[in-house]
Design a protein around this motif. Structure first.
Motif, PDB file in Angstrom:
ATOM      1  N   TRP A 771       0.842  -1.206   0.000  1.00 45.43           N
ATOM      2  CA  TRP A 771       0.000   0.000   0.000  1.00 45.43           C
ATOM      3  C   TRP A 771       0.876   1.253   0.000  1.00 45.43           C
ATOM      4  O   TRP A 771       0.635   2.200  -0.761  1.00 45.43           O
ATOM      5  N   VAL A 772       1.905   1.263   0.848  1.00 44.09           N
ATOM      6  CA  VAL A 772       2.818   2.411   0.910  1.00 44.09           C
ATOM      7  C   VAL A 772       3.503   2.615  -0.448  1.00 44.09           C
ATOM      8  O   VAL A 772       3.606   3.744  -0.946  1.00 44.09           O
ATOM      9  N   LYS A 773       3.971   1.514  -1.034  1.00 42.57           N
ATOM     10  CA  LYS A 773       4.659   1.611  -2.328  1.00 42.57           C
ATOM     11  C   LYS A 773       3.730   2.157  -3.407  1.00 42.57           C
ATOM     12  O   LYS A 773       4.120   3.010  -4.210  1.00 42.57           O
ATOM     13  N   THR A 801     -11.621   7.122   0.968  1.00 44.84           N
ATOM     14  CA  THR A 801     -10.724   6.325   1.821  1.00 44.84           C
ATOM     15  C   THR A 801     -11.525   5.346   2.675  1.00 44.84           C
ATOM     16  O   THR A 801     -12.596   5.688   3.205  1.00 44.84           O
ATOM     17  N   SER A 802     -10.981   4.143   2.842  1.00 45.27           N
ATOM     18  CA  SER A 802     -11.568   3.151   3.738  1.00 45.27           C
ATOM     19  C   SER A 802     -10.977   3.353   5.135  1.00 45.27           C
ATOM     20  O   SER A 802     -10.008   4.105   5.316  1.00 45.27           O
ATOM     21  N   VAL A 842      -4.992   4.049  -5.427  1.00 44.87           N
ATOM     22  CA  VAL A 842      -4.425   2.981  -4.604  1.00 44.87           C
ATOM     23  C   VAL A 842      -5.611   2.152  -4.149  1.00 44.87           C
ATOM     24  O   VAL A 842      -6.326   2.533  -3.212  1.00 44.87           O
ATOM     25  N   GLY A 843      -5.862   1.085  -4.844  1.00 44.68           N
ATOM     26  CA  GLY A 843      -7.105   0.357  -4.624  1.00 44.68           C
ATOM     27  C   GLY A 843      -8.244   1.230  -5.085  1.00 44.68           C
ATOM     28  O   GLY A 843      -8.267   1.721  -6.218  1.00 44.68           O
ATOM     29  N   ILE A 847      -5.735   9.365  -4.845  1.00 45.68           N
ATOM     30  CA  ILE A 847      -4.718  10.331  -4.409  1.00 45.68           C
ATOM     31  C   ILE A 847      -4.861  11.523  -5.333  1.00 45.68           C
ATOM     32  O   ILE A 847      -4.770  11.385  -6.567  1.00 45.68           O
ATOM     33  N   MET A 848      -5.050  12.684  -4.779  1.00 45.40           N
ATOM     34  CA  MET A 848      -5.312  13.879  -5.588  1.00 45.40           C
ATOM     35  C   MET A 848      -4.308  14.975  -5.246  1.00 45.40           C
ATOM     36  O   MET A 848      -4.072  15.272  -4.073  1.00 45.40           O
ATOM     37  N   ILE A 849      -3.703  15.536  -6.290  1.00 49.17           N
ATOM     38  CA  ILE A 849      -2.782  16.658  -6.109  1.00 49.17           C
ATOM     39  C   ILE A 849      -3.380  17.861  -6.826  1.00 49.17           C
ATOM     40  O   ILE A 849      -3.437  17.879  -8.070  1.00 49.17           O
TER      41      ILE A 849
END
Length: 923
Positions: A771-773, A801-802, A842-843, A847-849
């Protein structure tokens, strides 16, 4: 440690230590594991095929030695009768002498002198490759012990009626004046001619036309054959022909072998000078007329005007005579396979001579059954079919050679030509009760080198004496060899070992692929594509490389072509890559396919792999040498990262062991590369920095990370060692004192191969780190796609997010911000409207920038447009090349495949650019 990895500083000293310490000898403990080295020619140099197979054998040997097996790699060289005799004869010729000037005894003394001075070159090169056979057991096929075994086998087979002397057709080298095996004959396509000749019937009624590529052999014709169902010639079967020039009467016969569609449907039959004609001659009881001397001149069986002429001079005069007699119908250009001696280069003749043979039918049956029953297993299994095909159609084996160097045939003739076989003349006289009044003369011939090589599995173990090695290492565990000698060597070892020991010579036969160049072409000096493995290890300057590749080439045009290609391919010569990089390249390509295209870029890539390992070790030592690594007590707390890398290591060890057990060295190498480069170096070392440099982590956790750093690396060196022996031993010596490995052995090769520790498996840690990777990679991908500087800290919003995601964000916050260079991480409330952002998944979590203020939209679109235009030009150019029929028809398949891959890659890049443009325009 040195700042940079320099293989030349460590390899020689490391190998010398191994050999001086006797680390290559069997331990005497554990289950037996034995590999037999296919004996290279004593005249030879290490070529790419040797280096590839020797790497595989050494990897297996080192692996099983570390597994605790009683491991023997039996080493030795072959006396190479023809090749060795040629080397010494050329030395004599350079001084204006021949072997006959010296006589047999003095000549053989000279060969032994050469062998002692120069015959060990290949074994020294094997040492450079890092191979670890038991040099204390090194043998030579002409050693007294092996010579005694050869004599014993010959005498036994002769006494049983399985060896006999007879006149049959053989491959004959007119330059070397000896019979040669099929393996010593190179059949390559050459430009030639097909002569169409008219043969008149003896009754004057008509004539028939035959075609041949060797007009001179008509002097030995015994018949003309047609197919029995060919209506054109049915009425002529049984009639006689007056053979032009010689005037002999020969019949027209019918035989199913004749192809009515080929040529005129009429075939001239010359039983003494063609193998197929010889078989037909025996079927029809035809005269077998030899028209050649042993040096390929016309003998006294021909009309007087041709006697003594060289075969090709005779060809010219015969064609002239046929033309004058109006019997030459046509001469057409013709591509044909020309058999040439691999040593002499001259055209080989099928030739009728007295030779010694082994009657192999009774020997073949148990050898076939050994494979059918599974006593011997081929890997890959499909080579069974090749083996059965050869063995079920086996012919008696010609074992004599007309040389001086080799095992002289232990047979004597009396004045009446009667044959007596024994160990020596005195033994023969006692055995056959012959007194001194009977004059005996020993046969001048020697045995085929393949005969002594066929005894390799048991003669090297002390047979015919009863030795411990015979019980322990026969059968050996595996034979590693090429498919091209399954019949010449492998099958004969099976026949001989079953016959004389009742055992199989080996349990498994791993058939490797052939090493070809990067375009898939066979490596040959004439093509200028031969690579020397020692040059790859040491490096070689361009001028020296050009000189090596063009030396000995007689044709100046060929030499110039090869020089030009070499200068183009290797502008500055060949870099030094070191042994470990070369070995890893070989194993990475060692799949079960037949051909292996050797790509220089792979060696360069694996040299970089060695550098990566070296630099990783320096990082580990800098962070462990002067610190507490938990080996002497103190609390150890393993972070999730530590637990993950230990768990991942167990998977790697298990995968490598499984792959080696299946002889899939390519898969083993892939797992090792993936774990070492990606998991350990790229991820774990970076993750460890976040632990070691953090002000919030406890000393127990830092101690746990240092403990993991040094011990995972130590385990990794042992797993890598069978393939990369030098760099792993050098590093192991440095890190072992800091590890928990308390073994007292002084070399990694004497240490144990790591065992899978199921207690170290941690699926939760694996899932957390994956998950981190994925999180970090998602951020890095956005940076790359949007051309955002790696150093710029970014704000991140998380959507959808879960609960598990939230826990992981909290646990890994410090590491995520450090690894991904983040300014902040905020979780959006359910239903909140996010700003215009670049996203990654990620799943199911987004992830938003936010892009506002991060990029110059117009400048980025302009950059992408320019890149897209360049790719479009590249795509158009490559498509044009692949659409050019002239290019596609002439270019090697490997080159075409490269262009196709290049086109596919360019299209993929262009698609990504279009996706980036759409994403930016949507901001």
């Amino acid at each position: 440690m040195e700042k940079t990895f320099n293989p030349h500083k460590i390899e020689q000293a490391c190998y010398q230590h191994w050999e001086e310490q006797g680390l290559f000898t069997p331990s005497g403990q554990g289950k037996p594991y034995c590999i037999l080295l296919p004996p290279p020619n004593v005249t030879g140099n290490l070529h790419m095929g040797h280096a590839f197979q020797h790497t595989i054998m050494d990897a297996l040997t080192r692996y099983h030695r570390m597994k605790g097996d009683n491991t023997l790699w039996q080493v030795g060289t072959d006396h190479a009768g023809i090749a060795t005799q040629m080397v010494v004869e050329r030395q004599l010729n350079a001084n204006g002498q021949t072997r006959h000037d010296l006589g047999r005894e003095k000549f053989i003394e000279r060969v032994w002198d050469w062998k002692e001075e120069s015959g060990g070159n290949i074994t020294q090169q094997m040492r450079r490759l890092g191979t670890s056979p038991d040099w204390s057991r090194e043998v030579f096929t002409m050693d007294d012990s092996l010579s005694a075994a050869v004599q014993e086998v010959f005498i036994t087979l002769f006494d049983e009626g399985l060896i006999y002397r007879g006149k049959r057709l053989v491959n004959w080298d007119p330059a070397l004046l000896t019979a040669v095996s099929d393996l010593e004959v190179i059949n390559e396509e050459e430009d030639g001619f097909m002569w169409h000749m008219r043969y008149p019937l003896s009754d004057g009624s008509t004539s028939i036309v035959v075609a041949t590529t060797r007009p001179e052999t008509m002097l030995g014709d015994s018949a003309v054959a047609v197919h029995p169902d060919d209506e054109r010639y049915g009425a002529l079967i049984g009639k006689m022909i007056t053979l032009p020039i010689s005037g002999r009467q020969i019949p027209i016969i019918a035989d199913d072998y004749v192809d009515p569609e080929f040529g005129t449907g009429c075939v001239k039959i010359t039983p003494a000078h063609d193998f197929n004609d010889y078989d037909m001659g025996k079927r029809h009881g035809l005269a077998i007329i030899n028209i050649l001397t042993d040096d390929a001149k016309i003998n006294d069986q021909a009309p007087a005007q041709y006697i003594g002429l060289d075969r090709f001079d005779a060809r010219t005069k015969i064609v002239e005579a046929l033309t004058e007699q109006d019997l030459l119908v046509d001469i057409k250009p013709h591509k044909l396979k020309v058999p040439r001696g691999d040593r002499s280069g001259v055209i080989i003749e099928p030739y009728l001579t007295d030779q010694w043979y082994v009657a192999v039918e009774s020997l073949a049956k148990p050898a076939i059954e050994a494979v059918e029953s599974g006593e011997i297993k081929f890997v890959p299994e499909n080579w069974n079919k090749t083996y059965y095909q050869w063995m079920n159609n086996i012919q008696d084996w010609c074992i004599s050679r007309q040389l001086w160097w080799g095992h002289r045939i232990p047979a004597w003739f009396d004045e009446q030509g009667k044959i007596y076989v024994g160990k020596n003349e005195q033994d023969v006289r006692v055995k056959h009760k012959l007194d001194d009044s009977v004059s005996l003369r020993q046969d001048e011939d020697v045995l085929d080198t393949w005969f002594s090589s066929a005894l390799w599995p048991f003669a090297t173990m002390g047979w015919p004496n009863k030795t411990p090695e015979m019980d322990i290492f026969v059968p050996s565990s595996v034979l590693v060899t090429g498919f091209d000698i399954i019949f010449f060597w492998v099958a004969r070892m099976v026949m001989m070992t079953k016959k004389f020991t009742g055992k199989a010579p080996f349990k498994e036969i791993y058939i490797t692929g052939l090493i070809r160049d990067e375009n898939g072409d066979k490596m040959s000096k004439s093509k200028g594509n031969v690579l020397d493995p020692i040059d790859l290890i040491d490096g070689i300057e361009l001028e020296s490389l050009v000189a090596k590749r063009t030396s000995g080439l007689m044709n100046p045009k060929d030499a110039k072509k090869i020089e030009k290609a070499t200068r183009k391919q290797f502008a500055n010569g060949i870099d030094a890559y070191g042994t470990d990089a070369l070995r890893f390249t070989f194993t990475s390509m060692a799949s079960t396919s037949r051909d292996i295209n050797f790509d220089m870029s792979r060696v360069e890539g694996y040299r970089n792999f060695c550098n990566k390992i070296w630099n990783a070790t320096r990082f580990v030592l800098m962070n462990t040498e002067d610190f507490d690594t938990g080996n002497t007590g103190g609390e150890l707390k393993l972070s999730v990262f530590d637990q993950w890398i230990w768990s991942s290591l167990q998977d790697t060890v298990q995968s490598v062991e499984t792959a080696i057990g299946q002889y899939r060295f390519d898969i083993a190498s892939q797992h090792l590369y993936e774990f070492t480069w990606n998991q350990f170096c790229d991820w774990y070392l970076e993750l460890s920095k976040s632990v070691l440099n953090s002000s919030t982590t406890s000393e127990a956790e830092k101690r746990g990370t240092r403990h993991t750093l040094i011990n995972v690396l130590e385990h990794l060196m042992r797993v890598l060692h069978p393939i990369m022996p030098f760099i792993t031993d050098e590093i192991w010596q440095k890190i072992k004192p800091l590890s928990v490995n308390n073994t007292e052995v002084n070399s990694i090769m004497s240490d144990v191969f790591p065992q899978v520790d199921l207690a170290r498996k941690n699926k939760q840690a694996e899932a957390d780190i994956e998950w981190v990777k994925a999180f970090v990679v998602g951020i890095r991908n956005i940076r790359g796609e949007m051309d955002i500087a790696p150093s710029k800290k970014l704000p991140v919003l998380l959507n959808n997010t879960s609960e598990n995601d939230k826990v992981r964000v909290k646990q890994s916050f410090e590491y995520l911000t450090l690894l991904a260079k983040l300014a902040s991480i905020d979780i959006l409330a359910p239903g909140a409207t996010p700003p215009a952002s670049a996203t990654a998944l990620v799943g199911e979590m987004e992830i938003m920038i936010p892009m506002a203020g991060l990029i110059d939209k117009d400048a980025e679109l302009a950059r992408l447009s320019k890149a897209a235009d360049k790719l479009a030009v590249d795509i158009q150019r490559t498509q044009g090349k692949l659409g050019n029929e002239n290019f596609v028809s002439k270019a090697p398949e490997a080159v075409i495949d490269k262009e196709k891959a290049k086109l596919a890659d360019a299209k993929m890049q262009l698609k990504k650019i279009h996706e980036q443009v759409e994403a930016i325009q949507a901001l």
